[in-house]
Design a protein around this motif. Sequence first.
Motif, PDB file in Angstrom:
ATOM      1  N   SER A 117     -24.701 -30.715  71.295  1.00 62.71           N
ATOM      2  CA  SER A 117     -25.501 -31.077  70.120  1.00 62.71           C
ATOM      3  C   SER A 117     -24.723 -30.950  68.815  1.00 62.71           C
ATOM      4  CB  SER A 117     -26.765 -30.219  70.049  1.00 62.71           C
ATOM      5  OG  SER A 117     -26.426 -28.868  69.790  1.00 62.71           O
ATOM      6  N   GLU A 118     -23.584 -30.240  68.838  1.00 64.58           N
ATOM      7  CA  GLU A 118     -22.776 -30.063  67.625  1.00 64.58           C
ATOM      8  C   GLU A 118     -21.703 -31.127  67.461  1.00 64.58           C
ATOM      9  OE1 GLU A 118     -21.289 -26.135  68.404  1.00 64.58           O
ATOM     10  OE2 GLU A 118     -22.931 -25.194  67.314  1.00 64.58           O
ATOM     11  N   ILE A 119     -21.514 -31.964  68.469  1.00 66.00           N
ATOM     12  CA  ILE A 119     -20.448 -32.969  68.405  1.00 66.00           C
ATOM     13  C   ILE A 119     -20.896 -34.122  67.524  1.00 66.00           C
ATOM     14  CG2 ILE A 119     -19.034 -34.581  69.711  1.00 66.00           C
ATOM     15  CD1 ILE A 119     -19.235 -32.687  72.080  1.00 66.00           C
ATOM     16  N   ASP A 120     -20.161 -34.296  66.440  1.00 65.87           N
ATOM     17  CA  ASP A 120     -20.364 -35.418  65.532  1.00 65.87           C
ATOM     18  C   ASP A 120     -18.983 -35.776  64.965  1.00 65.87           C
ATOM     19  OD1 ASP A 120     -19.750 -33.632  63.421  1.00 65.87           O
ATOM     20  OD2 ASP A 120     -21.842 -33.370  62.870  1.00 65.87           O
ATOM     21  N   PRO A 121     -18.873 -36.848  64.196  1.00 66.76           N
ATOM     22  CA  PRO A 121     -17.559 -37.236  63.685  1.00 66.76           C
ATOM     23  C   PRO A 121     -16.863 -36.132  62.885  1.00 66.76           C
ATOM     24  CG  PRO A 121     -19.093 -39.043  63.428  1.00 66.76           C
ATOM     25  CD  PRO A 121     -19.893 -37.862  63.888  1.00 66.76           C
ATOM     26  N   THR A 122     -17.602 -35.373  62.098  1.00 65.94           N
ATOM     27  CA  THR A 122     -17.004 -34.295  61.310  1.00 65.94           C
ATOM     28  C   THR A 122     -16.439 -33.211  62.229  1.00 65.94           C
ATOM     29  OG1 THR A 122     -18.533 -34.735  59.506  1.00 65.94           O
ATOM     30  CG2 THR A 122     -17.446 -32.586  59.499  1.00 65.94           C
ATOM     31  N   ALA A 123     -17.187 -32.837  63.260  1.00 68.97           N
ATOM     32  CA  ALA A 123     -16.722 -31.821  64.202  1.00 68.97           C
ATOM     33  C   ALA A 123     -15.494 -32.309  64.963  1.00 68.97           C
ATOM     34  CB  ALA A 123     -17.835 -31.462  65.172  1.00 68.97           C
ATOM     35  N   ILE A 124     -15.493 -33.564  65.370  1.00 68.01           N
ATOM     36  CA  ILE A 124     -14.344 -34.123  66.082  1.00 68.01           C
ATOM     37  C   ILE A 124     -13.102 -34.058  65.205  1.00 68.01           C
ATOM     38  CG2 ILE A 124     -13.354 -36.238  67.064  1.00 68.01           C
ATOM     39  CD1 ILE A 124     -16.309 -36.962  67.864  1.00 68.01           C
ATOM     40  N   GLU A 125     -13.231 -34.481  63.963  1.00 70.03           N
ATOM     41  CA  GLU A 125     -12.088 -34.455  63.049  1.00 70.03           C
ATOM     42  C   GLU A 125     -11.609 -33.020  62.821  1.00 70.03           C
ATOM     43  OE1 GLU A 125     -10.796 -35.885  58.580  1.00 70.03           O
ATOM     44  OE2 GLU A 125     -12.706 -36.537  59.399  1.00 70.03           O
ATOM     45  N   PHE A 126     -12.531 -32.085  62.625  1.00 68.29           N
ATOM     46  CA  PHE A 126     -12.148 -30.691  62.416  1.00 68.29           C
ATOM     47  C   PHE A 126     -11.389 -30.148  63.624  1.00 68.29           C
ATOM     48  CE2 PHE A 126     -12.906 -26.193  63.096  1.00 68.29           C
ATOM     49  CZ  PHE A 126     -12.394 -25.662  61.921  1.00 68.29           C
ATOM     50  N   ILE A 127     -11.904 -30.396  64.826  1.00 63.89           N
ATOM     51  CA  ILE A 127     -11.255 -29.902  66.039  1.00 63.89           C
ATOM     52  C   ILE A 127      -9.847 -30.466  66.159  1.00 63.89           C
ATOM     53  CG2 ILE A 127     -11.291 -30.096  68.578  1.00 63.89           C
ATOM     54  CD1 ILE A 127     -14.408 -29.846  68.311  1.00 63.89           C
ATOM     55  N   LEU A 128      -9.694 -31.756  65.923  1.00 61.74           N
ATOM     56  CA  LEU A 128      -8.367 -32.361  66.030  1.00 61.74           C
ATOM     57  C   LEU A 128      -7.403 -31.799  65.001  1.00 61.74           C
ATOM     58  CD1 LEU A 128      -9.359 -36.040  66.795  1.00 61.74           C
ATOM     59  CD2 LEU A 128      -8.357 -34.377  68.369  1.00 61.74           C
ATOM     60  N   ARG A 129      -7.862 -31.628  63.774  1.00 62.19           N
ATOM     61  CA  ARG A 129      -6.997 -31.054  62.739  1.00 62.19           C
ATOM     62  C   ARG A 129      -6.648 -29.602  63.035  1.00 62.19           C
ATOM     63  NH1 ARG A 129      -5.568 -34.682  59.647  1.00 62.19           N
ATOM     64  NH2 ARG A 129      -6.897 -36.312  58.812  1.00 62.19           N
ATOM     65  N   GLU A 130      -7.572 -28.872  63.609  1.00 61.60           N
ATOM     66  CA  GLU A 130      -7.376 -27.454  63.924  1.00 61.60           C
ATOM     67  C   GLU A 130      -6.396 -27.251  65.078  1.00 61.60           C
ATOM     68  OE1 GLU A 130      -8.092 -23.309  63.504  1.00 61.60           O
ATOM     69  OE2 GLU A 130      -8.681 -24.952  62.184  1.00 61.60           O
ATOM     70  N   TYR A 131      -6.488 -28.098  66.100  1.00 62.07           N
ATOM     71  CA  TYR A 131      -5.752 -27.860  67.327  1.00 62.07           C
ATOM     72  C   TYR A 131      -4.533 -28.748  67.576  1.00 62.07           C
ATOM     73  CZ  TYR A 131      -9.250 -24.516  68.708  1.00 62.07           C
ATOM     74  OH  TYR A 131     -10.067 -23.421  68.755  1.00 62.07           O
ATOM     75  N   LEU A 132      -4.383 -29.802  66.785  1.00 59.96           N
ATOM     76  CA  LEU A 132      -3.236 -30.684  66.992  1.00 59.96           C
ATOM     77  C   LEU A 132      -2.305 -30.635  65.799  1.00 59.96           C
ATOM     78  CD1 LEU A 132      -4.918 -33.847  68.547  1.00 59.96           C
ATOM     79  CD2 LEU A 132      -3.930 -31.870  69.718  1.00 59.96           C
ATOM     80  N   ALA A 133      -1.049 -30.469  66.098  1.00 56.44           N
ATOM     81  CA  ALA A 133      -0.044 -30.487  65.029  1.00 56.44           C
ATOM     82  C   ALA A 133       0.139 -31.914  64.550  1.00 56.44           C
ATOM     83  CB  ALA A 133       1.288 -29.936  65.563  1.00 56.44           C
TER      84      ALA A 133
END
Length: 129
Positions: free
Chosen positions: A111-127
């Motif tokens: 229920s928390e997956i949205d475009p903002t969450a996806i972008e945050f996760i990618l920025r947080e975990y991918l160099a």
Amino acid sequence: MTQKAHILLVDDDPAENLILRALIKKVSTIEIELHYCQTIEGALAFLRSGEPVSMVLMDNRLQPQRDFRETVPLLRHQGFIGPIGVISGSLVEPYFQNLEDYGADFRIDKSEIDPTAIEFILREYLAPN
């Protein structure tokens, strides 16, 4: 230059692939290519294929294994060293507190997956590339 990410979604429900694919289209700052497998065997074969994978999003409950405590270690034993996120409809089970012990990096409620969450996760975990 836009960063590119290759996400492997492993979920036995094809509807989750369609939902995530629609949400990813709304992320404008990172170019995302979504790959999809319904089974852990399919995911392991995909990793062996040599296709690029920046991150794996693993459904918590994937048949025939019970949960991520059995599937995520298989990905790690295959040699995948990138970030692995566990997706679940409910994060209340106590075993989620020890997800790092099984090789997972983070968890997220469906229920928390949205475009903002996806972008945050990618920025947080991918160099950055």
